[in-house]
Design an enzyme around this catalytic site. Sequence first.
Site, PDB file in Angstrom:
ATOM      1  N   ASP A 197      69.083  49.078  23.112  1.00  0.00           N
ATOM      2  CA  ASP A 197      70.329  48.393  22.752  1.00  0.00           C
ATOM      3  C   ASP A 197      71.445  48.754  23.722  1.00  0.00           C
ATOM      4  OD1 ASP A 197      72.007  46.760  21.352  1.00  0.00           O
ATOM      5  OD2 ASP A 197      71.968  47.898  19.490  1.00  0.00           O
ATOM      6  N   CYS A 242      75.188  43.098  22.789  1.00  0.00           N
ATOM      7  CA  CYS A 242      74.103  42.147  22.553  1.00  0.00           C
ATOM      8  C   CYS A 242      74.377  40.914  23.390  1.00  0.00           C
ATOM      9  CB  CYS A 242      74.026  41.776  21.074  1.00  0.00           C
ATOM     10  SG  CYS A 242      72.844  40.450  20.732  1.00  0.00           S
ATOM     11  N   HIS A 260      78.046  49.281  15.607  1.00  0.00           N
ATOM     12  CA  HIS A 260      78.659  49.096  16.924  1.00  0.00           C
ATOM     13  C   HIS A 260      80.142  49.401  16.793  1.00  0.00           C
ATOM     14  CE1 HIS A 260      75.539  47.283  19.581  1.00  0.00           C
ATOM     15  NE2 HIS A 260      74.918  47.187  18.427  1.00  0.00           N
TER      16      HIS A 260
HETATM   17 MG    MG Z   1      72.757  46.602  18.244  1.00  0.00          MG
END
Ligand code: MG
Length: 308
Positions: A17, A241, A210
Amino acid sequence: MPADATTIELVEVGPRDGLQNESVVFSTAAKVEFIERVIAAGTRRVEVTSFVNPKRVPQMADAEDVLRLLPRHEGVYYVGLVLNAKGFERAAAAGCNEIGMAVVASDTFNRRNQGVSTEESIAAWLDIARSAKAAGIRPQVTVSAAFGCPFEGEIAADRVLEVVRRVAEAEPHEVALADTIGVGVPTQVTDLVGRVRDALPGIQVRCHFHNTRNTGLANAYAAVQAGATVLDASVGGIGGCPFAPAATGNIPTEDLLYMLARMGVRTGVDLEATIATGRWLQDHLGRPVPGMLVKAGGFPGVSASREA
Ligand code: MG
């Protein structure tokens, strides 16, 4: 804080990520070094890559190579993110011993992220979980955009809970609630984690935050208080993202470690080693990382959360 919340398990998501949105392409060797560093610091679960279309996420094009080069360690789980059956087959063939599937609570976002409806992703997940168990691979699932969607806005808690119930039918290792775009606030976390625990008392709850709007660490605190026992974080707070407009980094692992260690919560992960990895990452990226501890450093007596 519940009396039993003295231990929180961390999942390091930086290598997947964290890196997936970076324009600086990391070499496979640098990714392996990153993963080895976090394992050396005590982390036992690392989201190492994703098995997705390399045209859509070029940074993850070397997924198989990363797995091939990673040394295996007793008790360490290498998590591969998958979004469909094809991704699962690749992850299994590459040697992941845990797979994470994402199902988005919002149908619009699910279509943008994985090209099918939420309903279709749930069906795919139920099959994947079955195949994973048959292959001796630990399956877990994340309900994404659980705290809000960039396209649909608020997602009703009842809708999130319904998706959680459906994915939990596979009896996964755990279910995660993800604030994919960083819009959640602590009261929402308290409410949603509480509802999931009430509805599915037997299930392990992980949270993924986040820090897009600076509420990530407060949300992590709320999650711990509400009974989540696993948290995702990325060293340096890097991340985002590609399919979520303006999403920024995960909560920084070292900032989270600092907070938990001073709260008396064990993680098994060494703070100073993690700060050092944040600085290493900064050098590789050629720019400062969002995390605060990389700049501020720790505090006497908090350096060894491993022994705490
Ligand atoms: Mg994420």
